[in-house]
Write an enzyme that holds these catalytic residues in place. Structure first.
Site, PDB file in Angstrom:
ATOM      1  CB  SER A   9      -0.894   0.003   1.243  1.00  0.00           C
ATOM      2  OG  SER A   9      -1.409   1.303   1.423  1.00  0.00           O
ATOM      3  CG  HIS A  34      -3.610  -1.154  -2.592  1.00  0.00           C
ATOM      4  ND1 HIS A  34      -4.737  -1.736  -3.123  1.00  0.00           N
ATOM      5  CD2 HIS A  34      -4.035  -0.437  -1.519  1.00  0.00           C
ATOM      6  CE1 HIS A  34      -5.800  -1.383  -2.400  1.00  0.00           C
ATOM      7  NE2 HIS A  34      -5.398  -0.594  -1.431  1.00  0.00           N
ATOM      8  CG  ASP A  36      -4.880   2.696   0.141  1.00  0.00           C
ATOM      9  OD1 ASP A  36      -5.871   1.992  -0.099  1.00  0.00           O
ATOM     10  OD2 ASP A  36      -3.821   2.236   0.616  1.00  0.00           O
ATOM     11  CG  MET A  38      -8.124   7.437   1.213  1.00  0.00           C
ATOM     12  SD  MET A  38      -7.734   7.251   2.948  1.00  0.00           S
ATOM     13  CE  MET A  38      -6.809   5.710   2.932  1.00  0.00           C
ATOM     14  CG  HIS A  67      -8.805   0.835  -2.269  1.00  0.00           C
ATOM     15  ND1 HIS A  67      -8.413   0.549  -0.974  1.00  0.00           N
ATOM     16  CD2 HIS A  67     -10.166   0.791  -2.254  1.00  0.00           C
ATOM     17  CE1 HIS A  67      -9.479   0.350  -0.226  1.00  0.00           C
ATOM     18  NE2 HIS A  67     -10.555   0.504  -0.975  1.00  0.00           N
ATOM     19  CG  MET A  69     -11.223   3.837   0.190  1.00  0.00           C
ATOM     20  SD  MET A  69      -9.841   3.647   1.317  1.00  0.00           S
ATOM     21  CE  MET A  69      -8.507   3.675   0.149  1.00  0.00           C
ATOM     22  CG  MET A 138     -12.337  -2.409   2.803  1.00  0.00           C
ATOM     23  SD  MET A 138     -10.694  -1.958   2.189  1.00  0.00           S
ATOM     24  CE  MET A 138      -9.919  -1.278   3.654  1.00  0.00           C
ATOM     25  N   GLY A 143      -9.593   4.159   5.583  1.00  0.00           N
ATOM     26  CA  GLY A 143      -9.240   5.530   5.955  1.00  0.00           C
ATOM     27  C   GLY A 143      -7.797   5.682   6.378  1.00  0.00           C
ATOM     28  CG  ASP A 176      -6.605  -2.569   1.741  1.00  0.00           C
ATOM     29  OD1 ASP A 176      -5.626  -2.443   2.490  1.00  0.00           O
ATOM     30  OD2 ASP A 176      -7.052  -1.656   1.020  1.00  0.00           O
ATOM     31  N   GLY A 178      -4.352  -4.382   7.908  1.00  0.00           N
ATOM     32  CA  GLY A 178      -3.790  -5.180   9.002  1.00  0.00           C
ATOM     33  C   GLY A 178      -3.155  -6.488   8.561  1.00  0.00           C
TER      34      GLY A 178
END
Ligand code: DX5
Ligand code: ZN
Length: 220
Positions: A9, A34, A36, A38, A67, A69, A138, A143, A176, A178
């Site tokens: 990520s 990846h 992210d 947002m 991705h 969001m 997820m 976030g 995606d 943790g």
């Protein structure tokens, strides 16, 4: 079964040295980058958009996974496709009927992904699974990086795995949030094959190659 794909990520990359980061990730043998993206509305956080993908695209052969969001993802598909995204993933919560947008993504020459927050029901997925090249489940609330893996996702992965196998499709299952060597083992056993990892990957004390190997090793 095909090898799992490792997708660091970019949220956890060093933004001062993005070009070097991408080169180091390529050298470490990862599969996807990846991104992210947002919007500060669908999620609180605000990150980056297609310009960043475009800037990194030149000279990088890796699969770019966007991705999204964001609310109204349909407004931005063309920009991400033009920026060089290989896969574009929209959130189920942001669209009333995703089939049309998933089709549009494919029409732009990209792979289409559909993402589900941890609490979003999976009902209705069966009817539109053929429109998805990948399903993103997820394992944290979207976030922020660095959150704890929510084990409830494991049952959901099994459920989607059954549905895909029943339909005789090769749709990928991406997880995606943790992901560590330990949680990677659990999600792979449940049927996932694309692992997004931020904190674990970028924070690995022995570097990116060791991080990628640790995640791949979880499949054995
Ligand atoms: C969360 C993002 C993830 C996240 C992953 O909203 O979608 O990609 O950055 O980071 P870790 O692996 O630290 O949970
Ligand atoms: Zn993500």
């Amino acid at each position: 079964m095909e090898q799992v794909k490792i997708a660091p990520s970019m949220l956890c990359a060093d933004f001062r040295r993005l070009e070097e980061e991408v080169a180091a990730l390529s050298a470490a043998g990862v599969d996807w980058l990846h991104f992210d993206c947002m919007d500060g509305q669908f999620v609180d956080n605000l990150t980056y958009g297609p310009l960043v993908l475009e800037a990194l695209r030149e000279g990088c052969e890796l699969y770019f996974d966007a991705h999204l969001m964001m609310l109204n993802p349909g407004r931005h598909l063309r920009a991400f496709a033009n920026a060089g995204a290989d896969g574009i993933c929209i959130h189920r919560e942001t669209v009333s009927g995703p089939a049309g947008l998933l089709d549009k993504i494919k029409g732009m020459g990209c792979q289409a992904g559909l993402a589900f927050n941890p609490a979003t029901p999976l009902e209705g997925l069966e009817a539109i699974i053929e429109y998805c090249d990948y399903v993103l489940l997820m394992s944290v609330e979207p976030g922020y990086a660095g959150q704890r893996f929510m084990p409830g996702v494991l049952k959901r992965i099994e459920q989607v795995r059954k549905l895909i196998d029943r339909a005789g499709l090769d749709t990928l299952i991406q997880v995606d949030g943790g992901i560590t060597a330990e949680t990677a083992r659990q999600v792979i056993a449940a049927g996932a094959n694309v692992l997004v990892s931020g904190s674990f990957f970028f924070g690995h004390p022995e570097g990116y190659r060791a991080a990628a190997e640790a995640l791949r090793g979880a499949a054995q």
